[in-house]
Design a protein around this motif. Sequence first.
Motif, PDB file in Angstrom:
ATOM      1  N   UNK A  76       0.877  -1.165   0.000  1.00 33.96           N
ATOM      2  CA  UNK A  76       0.000   0.000   0.000  1.00 33.96           C
ATOM      3  C   UNK A  76       0.919   1.220   0.000  1.00 33.96           C
ATOM      4  N   UNK A  77       0.341   2.416   0.059  1.00 38.71           N
ATOM      5  CA  UNK A  77       1.147   3.613   0.285  1.00 38.71           C
ATOM      6  C   UNK A  77       1.627   3.574   1.745  1.00 38.71           C
ATOM      7  N   UNK A  78       2.768   4.222   2.074  1.00 38.71           N
ATOM      8  CA  UNK A  78       3.294   4.114   3.441  1.00 38.71           C
ATOM      9  C   UNK A  78       2.396   4.747   4.504  1.00 38.71           C
ATOM     10  N   UNK A  79       1.646   5.761   4.148  1.00 37.30           N
ATOM     11  CA  UNK A  79       0.633   6.390   5.000  1.00 37.30           C
ATOM     12  C   UNK A  79      -0.632   6.487   4.153  1.00 37.30           C
ATOM     13  N   UNK A  80      -1.801   6.567   4.751  1.00 35.67           N
ATOM     14  CA  UNK A  80      -3.023   6.695   3.949  1.00 35.67           C
ATOM     15  C   UNK A  80      -3.148   8.115   3.387  1.00 35.67           C
ATOM     16  N   UNK A  81      -2.344   8.387   2.352  1.00 38.04           N
ATOM     17  CA  UNK A  81      -2.282   9.721   1.762  1.00 38.04           C
ATOM     18  C   UNK A  81      -1.657   9.614   0.372  1.00 38.04           C
ATOM     19  N   UNK A  82      -1.874  10.616  -0.469  1.00 31.93           N
ATOM     20  CA  UNK A  82      -1.207  10.624  -1.771  1.00 31.93           C
ATOM     21  C   UNK A  82       0.308  10.565  -1.555  1.00 31.93           C
ATOM     22  N   UNK A  83       0.989   9.757  -2.362  1.00 34.56           N
ATOM     23  CA  UNK A  83       2.432   9.577  -2.213  1.00 34.56           C
ATOM     24  C   UNK A  83       3.115   9.852  -3.549  1.00 34.56           C
ATOM     25  N   UNK A  84       4.134  10.695  -3.497  1.00 36.19           N
ATOM     26  CA  UNK A  84       4.854  11.129  -4.694  1.00 36.19           C
ATOM     27  C   UNK A  84       6.248  10.514  -4.672  1.00 36.19           C
ATOM     28  N   UNK A  85       6.588   9.804  -5.754  1.00 30.06           N
ATOM     29  CA  UNK A  85       7.854   9.098  -5.857  1.00 30.06           C
ATOM     30  C   UNK A  85       8.788   9.897  -6.753  1.00 30.06           C
ATOM     31  N   UNK A  92       3.056   5.607 -15.110  1.00 31.13           N
ATOM     32  CA  UNK A  92       1.658   5.927 -14.817  1.00 31.13           C
ATOM     33  C   UNK A  92       1.408   5.835 -13.312  1.00 31.13           C
ATOM     34  N   UNK A  93       0.421   6.579 -12.832  1.00 32.51           N
ATOM     35  CA  UNK A  93       0.053   6.493 -11.417  1.00 32.51           C
ATOM     36  C   UNK A  93      -0.272   5.059 -11.037  1.00 32.51           C
ATOM     37  N   UNK A  94      -0.030   4.740  -9.774  1.00 30.25           N
ATOM     38  CA  UNK A  94      -0.279   3.395  -9.267  1.00 30.25           C
ATOM     39  C   UNK A  94      -1.237   3.508  -8.086  1.00 30.25           C
ATOM     40  N   UNK A  95      -2.496   3.128  -8.294  1.00 31.23           N
ATOM     41  CA  UNK A  95      -3.509   3.192  -7.236  1.00 31.23           C
ATOM     42  C   UNK A  95      -3.276   2.067  -6.232  1.00 31.23           C
ATOM     43  N   UNK A 101       0.248   6.279  -5.735  1.00 32.13           N
ATOM     44  CA  UNK A 101       1.629   6.672  -5.999  1.00 32.13           C
ATOM     45  C   UNK A 101       1.652   7.459  -7.305  1.00 32.13           C
ATOM     46  N   UNK A 102       2.216   8.661  -7.262  1.00 31.27           N
ATOM     47  CA  UNK A 102       2.416   9.482  -8.449  1.00 31.27           C
ATOM     48  C   UNK A 102       3.918   9.617  -8.641  1.00 31.27           C
ATOM     49  N   UNK A 103       4.399   9.373  -9.847  1.00 34.30           N
ATOM     50  CA  UNK A 103       5.835   9.375 -10.132  1.00 34.30           C
ATOM     51  C   UNK A 103       6.227  10.728 -10.708  1.00 34.30           C
TER      52      UNK A 103
END
Length: 188
Positions: A76-85, A92-95, A101-103
């Motif tokens: 999952x994402x590390x916290x329940x929040x939008x995560x930018x890599x 492409x974004x990874x839901x 995750x947005x790259x």
Amino acid sequence: MTVLLHMSMSLDGYVAGPDVSADQGMGAGGERLHDWMFAEPVAEADRAMQDRIRADVGAVVVGRRTFDVGLPHWQDVPFPAPTFVVTHEARAELAQPSGTFTFVVDGVAKAVELAAARAGGRKVVLMGADVDQQALRAGLVDEVLINHVPVLLGGGTRLFDATPAAELVPFEVVASPAVTHIRYRVVR
């Protein structure tokens, strides 16, 4: 909006043990840095700190290596929040169940800008030694929260090896038998 560098660190300054890999996301012995979060029972002071951090997070910025070794463990994402890599490779974004995750290929400053826009006034949390160092060099960090764990790893990844001189002012210390949480403001 506050940019928070948040990391568990050994007394000898390591945030991961040696030989970080997909199988050992925290390197050899590095999982000990997170025992304070997963021990049973978790100390009340540590649980309260975890709850506070979780409630404060509006968005996360991670490095590509942290993403690569963390995702199989987080699932999952590390916290329940939008995560930018922060990466050099467009993707492409990874839901995920708790966020997306947005790259970002335009560097850490752009990732922090995008995260701040999505954080809803809450904190942007930085994760990963390289991203943390880049953000410190760019003057993007407002606060540093170190979970100082009483272990000596003897090697691995240091958090502050490639950072400029900076002045930090401690403004909160919370101790438990497993860890000492020290929060600092970065003096500008």
